[in-house]
Design a protein around this motif. Structure first.
Motif, PDB file in Angstrom:
ATOM      1  N   SER A  44      84.598 -27.177  97.914  1.00 55.63           N
ATOM      2  CA  SER A  44      84.231 -27.031  96.507  1.00 55.63           C
ATOM      3  C   SER A  44      84.965 -28.053  95.647  1.00 55.63           C
ATOM      4  CB  SER A  44      84.577 -25.616  96.024  1.00 55.63           C
ATOM      5  OG  SER A  44      84.383 -25.513  94.626  1.00 55.63           O
ATOM      6  N   GLU A  74      85.429 -27.331  92.501  1.00 56.68           N
ATOM      7  CA  GLU A  74      85.904 -26.494  91.403  1.00 56.68           C
ATOM      8  C   GLU A  74      87.419 -26.336  91.483  1.00 56.68           C
ATOM      9  OE1 GLU A  74      83.195 -22.933  91.049  1.00 56.68           O
ATOM     10  OE2 GLU A  74      82.303 -23.938  92.774  1.00 56.68           O
ATOM     11  N   HIS A 105      79.617 -25.787  93.182  1.00 55.33           N
ATOM     12  CA  HIS A 105      79.542 -27.252  93.276  1.00 55.33           C
ATOM     13  C   HIS A 105      80.374 -27.741  94.457  1.00 55.33           C
ATOM     14  CE1 HIS A 105      77.666 -27.304  89.323  1.00 55.33           C
ATOM     15  NE2 HIS A 105      78.636 -26.516  88.894  1.00 55.33           N
TER      16      HIS A 105
END
Length: 249
Positions: free
Chosen positions: A193, A195, A227
């Motif tokens: 990810s 994030e 994401h």
């Protein structure tokens, strides 16, 4: 062999991803599928070279072998040997992985693997050759010094290869209690990810044990990342990614 490996993997894992998808709208021939196919072919062809490098490395370490340790390990039941091999390999992979994340000069090599923005069974093939050589050699040396039986090592190699594909895949299978023992797709997807809460977490390849022990565990209960990829987008061809780490050190 390469063609059979690719066809077999494509049939098995594409079927599983269509039957049990996490992201139902994800297409098979996603963006950059061709790039990861190139990585699959090139990196598989390099395995022979990696074995030669690994064999050379371990041949120089006879002075470090301990007959008592190796005979003790080989005297254990096969299941116990396999568990020990998995834990030793994972300990090595955890710290190798973490070092590539946390040392600025090494990160660009590992960033190539993290440049994948859509996760599926083929995504795990994207790996820079420099990191792949280092990673495979370190694990090979550690397991050679451990001295487990050939049968235990063969089981580990099969287990590690399958798990590496599964944890990158687009599989929404409920793993139940297994997720507390082994790295699963959800667990490793968080590692990919982009994030903030998930960056530099979940380094382990096989089991969450070392992430828990060393404070890098991140696993929201039912949530998956929104994401993927790197915070700074990398170039998008195989050759440009090959030279990228040498231009960004």
């Amino acid at each position: 062999w390469l063609v059979l490996a690719f066809l077999g993997s494509t049939i098995i894992f594409t079927t599983l991803e269509k039957l049990f998808p996490k992201y139902r709208d994800q297409v098979i021939l996603r963006d950059e599928w061709g790039l990861d196919f190139a990585y699959f072919c090139i990196n598989h062809l390099l395995i022979s070279a990696l074995l030669l490098i690994g064999n050379f490395a371990v041949s120089q370490l006879e002075w470090a072998m301990h007959d008592g340790l190796q005979s003790g390990v080989q005297g254990l039941p096969l299941a116990a040997q396999v568990i020990i091999v998995i834990l030793i390999a994972d300990f090595v992979l955890y710290w190798e992985h973490r070092i590539f994340h946390e040392f600025k000069r090494l990160w660009p090599f590992h960033a190539v693997h993290h440049s994948v923005e859509v996760m599926d069974w083929l995504a795990g093939s994207r790996s820079h050759v420099v990191q792949m050589i280092i990673e495979r050699t370190l694990v090979m040396v550690a397991l050679y010094l451990l001295g487990a039986s050939k049968q235990a090592l063969d089981i580990y190699v099969t287990f590690a290869a399958l798990q590496a594909i599964i944890i990158h895949s687009n599989l929404g299978v409920p793993w139940g209690p297994i997720k507390y023992l082994l790295v699963t797709p959800q667990y490793h997807h968080w590692h990919h990810s982009s994030e903030a809460p998930a960056i530099d977490t979940n380094y382990a390849a096989h089991t969450p044990l070392f992430d828990r022990l060393f404070g890098t565990y991140h696993m929201p209960k039912e949530h998956w990342p929104a994401h993927y990829g790197t915070t700074k987008r990398l170039p998008r061809t195989w050759f440009s990614q090959l030279i990228y780490p040498f231009q960004n050190r």
